[in-house]
Write a protein that holds these residues in place. Structure first.
Motif, mmCIF file in Angstrom:
data_model
loop_
_atom_site.group_PDB
_atom_site.id
_atom_site.type_symbol
_atom_site.label_atom_id
_atom_site.label_comp_id
_atom_site.label_asym_id
_atom_site.label_seq_id
_atom_site.Cartn_x
_atom_site.Cartn_y
_atom_site.Cartn_z
ATOM 1 N N TYR A 41 0.826 -1.211 0.000
ATOM 2 C CA TYR A 41 0.000 0.000 0.000
ATOM 3 C C TYR A 41 0.857 1.256 0.000
ATOM 4 C CZ TYR A 41 0.712 0.535 5.088
ATOM 5 O OH TYR A 41 1.260 0.699 6.330
ATOM 6 N N SER A 42 2.020 1.213 0.663
ATOM 7 C CA SER A 42 2.890 2.391 0.662
ATOM 8 C C SER A 42 3.450 2.641 -0.730
ATOM 9 C CB SER A 42 4.021 2.216 1.666
ATOM 10 O OG SER A 42 4.833 1.103 1.342
ATOM 11 N N PHE A 43 3.734 1.561 -1.462
ATOM 12 C CA PHE A 43 4.187 1.719 -2.848
ATOM 13 C C PHE A 43 3.114 2.394 -3.690
ATOM 14 C CE2 PHE A 43 3.464 -0.166 -7.045
ATOM 15 C CZ PHE A 43 4.558 0.334 -7.729
ATOM 16 N N ILE A 44 1.862 1.990 -3.530
ATOM 17 C CA ILE A 44 0.772 2.580 -4.315
ATOM 18 C C ILE A 44 0.627 4.062 -4.009
ATOM 19 C CG2 ILE A 44 -1.710 2.481 -4.788
ATOM 20 C CD1 ILE A 44 -1.608 -0.494 -4.152
ATOM 21 N N PHE A 45 0.755 4.433 -2.739
ATOM 22 C CA PHE A 45 0.625 5.844 -2.380
ATOM 23 C C PHE A 45 1.796 6.662 -2.914
ATOM 24 C CE2 PHE A 45 -2.546 4.410 0.722
ATOM 25 C CZ PHE A 45 -3.489 5.408 0.577
ATOM 26 N N VAL A 46 2.972 6.056 -3.026
ATOM 27 C CA VAL A 46 4.116 6.780 -3.586
ATOM 28 C C VAL A 46 3.851 7.143 -5.045
ATOM 29 C CG1 VAL A 46 6.526 6.526 -4.311
ATOM 30 C CG2 VAL A 46 5.844 5.848 -2.018
ATOM 31 N N TYR A 47 3.294 6.204 -5.808
ATOM 32 C CA TYR A 47 3.092 6.427 -7.238
ATOM 33 C C TYR A 47 1.686 6.918 -7.590
ATOM 34 C CZ TYR A 47 7.561 4.150 -8.037
ATOM 35 O OH TYR A 47 8.899 3.845 -8.051
ATOM 36 N N LEU A 83 -9.890 2.118 -3.354
ATOM 37 C CA LEU A 83 -10.401 0.754 -3.512
ATOM 38 C C LEU A 83 -9.306 -0.182 -4.015
ATOM 39 C CD1 LEU A 83 -13.937 1.406 -5.086
ATOM 40 C CD2 LEU A 83 -13.416 0.651 -2.758
ATOM 41 N N PHE A 84 -8.459 0.340 -4.883
ATOM 42 C CA PHE A 84 -7.341 -0.475 -5.362
ATOM 43 C C PHE A 84 -6.364 -0.776 -4.226
ATOM 44 C CE2 PHE A 84 -3.136 -0.790 -7.462
ATOM 45 C CZ PHE A 84 -3.377 -1.962 -8.174
ATOM 46 N N VAL A 85 -6.122 0.208 -3.369
ATOM 47 C CA VAL A 85 -5.258 -0.006 -2.204
ATOM 48 C C VAL A 85 -5.846 -1.091 -1.308
ATOM 49 C CG1 VAL A 85 -4.349 1.038 -0.098
ATOM 50 C CG2 VAL A 85 -4.309 2.321 -2.231
ATOM 51 N N LYS A 118 -5.832 -5.166 4.396
ATOM 52 C CA LYS A 118 -5.709 -5.525 5.807
ATOM 53 C C LYS A 118 -4.573 -4.758 6.469
ATOM 54 C CE LYS A 118 -5.294 -9.500 8.909
ATOM 55 N NZ LYS A 118 -5.137 -10.974 9.000
ATOM 56 N N ALA A 119 -3.411 -4.744 5.806
ATOM 57 C CA ALA A 119 -2.262 -4.029 6.377
ATOM 58 C C ALA A 119 -2.512 -2.526 6.399
ATOM 59 C CB ALA A 119 -1.005 -4.342 5.561
ATOM 60 N N PHE A 120 -3.174 -2.019 5.370
ATOM 61 C CA PHE A 120 -3.430 -0.582 5.313
ATOM 62 C C PHE A 120 -4.371 -0.140 6.431
ATOM 63 C CE2 PHE A 120 -6.202 2.838 3.517
ATOM 64 C CZ PHE A 120 -5.277 3.867 3.630
ATOM 65 N N LEU A 121 -5.449 -0.880 6.644
ATOM 66 C CA LEU A 121 -6.422 -0.515 7.668
ATOM 67 C C LEU A 121 -5.849 -0.674 9.076
ATOM 68 C CD1 LEU A 121 -9.667 -2.087 6.154
ATOM 69 C CD2 LEU A 121 -8.996 0.319 6.168
ATOM 70 N N GLN A 122 -4.863 -1.555 9.239
ATOM 71 C CA GLN A 122 -4.233 -1.737 10.546
ATOM 72 C C GLN A 122 -3.134 -0.721 10.816
ATOM 73 O OE1 GLN A 122 -2.935 -5.814 10.511
ATOM 74 N NE2 GLN A 122 -4.952 -6.625 11.026
ATOM 75 N N VAL A 169 -3.244 5.511 8.867
ATOM 76 C CA VAL A 169 -4.217 5.425 7.779
ATOM 77 C C VAL A 169 -4.904 6.766 7.538
ATOM 78 C CG1 VAL A 169 -6.005 4.572 9.361
ATOM 79 C CG2 VAL A 169 -6.203 4.145 6.908
ATOM 80 N N SER A 170 -5.222 7.503 8.591
ATOM 81 C CA SER A 170 -5.902 8.797 8.420
ATOM 82 C C SER A 170 -5.001 9.805 7.718
ATOM 83 C CB SER A 170 -6.348 9.343 9.775
ATOM 84 O OG SER A 170 -5.232 9.516 10.642
ATOM 85 N N TYR A 171 -3.699 9.747 7.994
ATOM 86 C CA TYR A 171 -2.768 10.664 7.337
ATOM 87 C C TYR A 171 -2.635 10.323 5.853
ATOM 88 C CZ TYR A 171 -1.416 12.060 12.060
ATOM 89 O OH TYR A 171 -1.417 12.520 13.350
ATOM 90 N N TYR A 172 -2.606 9.021 5.543
ATOM 91 C CA TYR A 172 -2.567 8.617 4.139
ATOM 92 C C TYR A 172 -3.810 9.125 3.393
ATOM 93 C CZ TYR A 172 1.433 5.403 4.450
ATOM 94 O OH TYR A 172 2.693 4.857 4.590
ATOM 95 N N LEU A 173 -4.969 8.981 4.015
ATOM 96 C CA LEU A 173 -6.206 9.419 3.389
ATOM 97 C C LEU A 173 -6.215 10.934 3.190
ATOM 98 C CD1 LEU A 173 -8.823 7.202 5.302
ATOM 99 C CD2 LEU A 173 -7.959 6.884 2.980
ATOM 100 N N GLY A 174 -5.831 11.672 4.232
ATOM 101 C CA GLY A 174 -5.808 13.128 4.124
ATOM 102 C C GLY A 174 -4.813 13.608 3.088
#
Length: 384
Positions: free
Chosen positions: A180-186, A246-248, A254-258, A262-267
């Motif tokens: 999920y961190s890779f997806i947020f980077v790109y 949704l792709f994340v 599971k790892a993302f929600l844990q 997560v709130s900082y990623y969303l914001g």
């Protein structure tokens, strides 16, 4: 809601381009995430190094050195014949051969000792074995010069080498690069491509003379038209944002929600979407022909992604490039993502840094929209 319906019809008409960008991004993400999930543990273990000791001296010093190498590495006994040793090294049955000549202990005390070593060329394992041998002999020599007998020096060096330290990780810096961190980077690349292509081409269609005349002749106020276009713009951006989330969730939900962040990623991703919509609005203000949109989209998306740390990590960028990138909104998004990918729980100063990144992105958004409105108003006056 005639204008809004028309907006959505034009979006649907250009959905093929959006699907193309999404398919490319998702395909690359799937391939990379597959590599991330592959176990590639290449950590070095000293005991795995195969070492052969040929002891022709049989002195206390040579025996102590052989014992030390046996405790550190894996000893492979071989016959003391040159052809046997060469064949074993060539066939990788051993990786390091050390030959201790006769009178080695006597020569060691006079400082003229010489060891014969054979190893795989340019092998880091061989270099490590050389360092181990040199360190052992240097420690023995130091103790011997300090007044210890040679046998006592060997014993003390052996005791010192057997001492190990218990290490535990107390830092909260996880530095885990998950899927999920890779997806947020790109993510900036796909968000920028979608926002800089679909909304401008739709707004360009609304600026065409025939459609504009029909809208002006309809019993709809200018304010209502603007609000409906704004609604379509916002809904489209929200759709792009939700689609990426949704792709994340599908890839590493599971790892993302844990994750505690997560709130900082969303914001952060929401701020990115708002900035991308603002850039799209500014593009649509200057856009005159739809055939130039693809080139503009690629220049903006690829240019900012390369300069702001999307395709190349910020740590690898030069100082001059990073100083210039600070004038671009994507830099502050990637700066936040880089921080979130390094820590599990943010400190007070790190939280302040994240909010600073959010604020700067929103200021970019406001500035871009203000420029677009000013230019749009100026162009309307010129047209009239």
């Amino acid at each position: 809601m005639i204008v809004f319906k028309g907006f959505m019809k034009l979006v649907k008409k250009n959905a093929g381009i959006a699907l193309m960008y999404i398919s490319i991004f998702f395909s690359i993400s799937l391939m990379v995430s597959k590599n991330l999930n592959t176990n590639t543990d290449d950590s070095f273990t000293a005991s795995e190094l195969l070492v052969t000791v040929i002891d022709r001296d049989q002195s206390p010093l040579s025996e102590a050195l052989s014992a030390h190498l046996g405790e550190t590495f894996t000893l492979v006994p071989l016959e003391d014949k040159e052809n046997v040793l060469q064949d074993a090294l060539f066939n990788r049955r051993t990786q390091y051969i050390i030959q201790i000549p006769e009178n080695f202990q006597d020569d060691f005390q006079t400082g003229s000792q010489e060891l014969i070593t054979n190893k795989i060329p340019d092998s880091t394992n061989g270099m490590y074995a050389d360092q181990t041998v040199d360190a052992f002999l240097n420690d023995v020599r130091s103790l011997n010069l300090a007044g210890y007998s040679l046998e006592e020096a060997c014993q003390e060096t052996k005791k010192a080498a057997s001492v190990t330290a218990d290490i535990s990780l107390i830092s909260e810096d996880t530095s885990v690069f998950s899927t999920y961190s890779f997806i947020f980077v790109y993510m900036p690349y796909i968000i920028l491509c979608l926002c800089c292509y679909i909304p401008p081409i739709v707004l360009l269609a609304f600026r065409k003379k025939d459609l504009r005349t029909r809208i002006l002749s309809a019993p709809i106020s200018s304010r209502s038209q603007s609000l409906q276009l704004f609604l379509g713009f916002a809904l489209l951006g929200l759709g792009f944002w939700v689609l990426n989330l949704l792709f994340v969730l599908a890839m590493d939900g599971k790892a993302f929600l844990q994750s505690p962040n997560v709130s900082y990623y969303l914001g952060n991703s929401l701020c990115l979407t708002l900035v991308s919509l603002a850039i799209a609005f500014l593009i649509s203000t200057f856009l005159k022909r739809d055939d130039a949109l693809s080139a503009i989209t690629n220049v903006i998306s690829l240019g900012m992604c390369f300069l702001c740390g999307v395709f190349v990590p910020l740590t690898l960028l030069g100082d001059s490039v990073k100083k210039f990138a600070q004038f671009l909104p994507l830099y502050w998004y990637e700066n936040n993502v880089s921080l979130l990918n390094k820590v599990a729980i943010t400190t007070k100063s790190q939280t302040l840094q994240l909010y600073q990144g959010f604020g700067i992105q929103l200021l970019f958004c406001v500035a871009l929209v203000s420029i677009a409105l000013m230019v749009n108003k100026r162009m309307n006056v010129i047209e009239k």
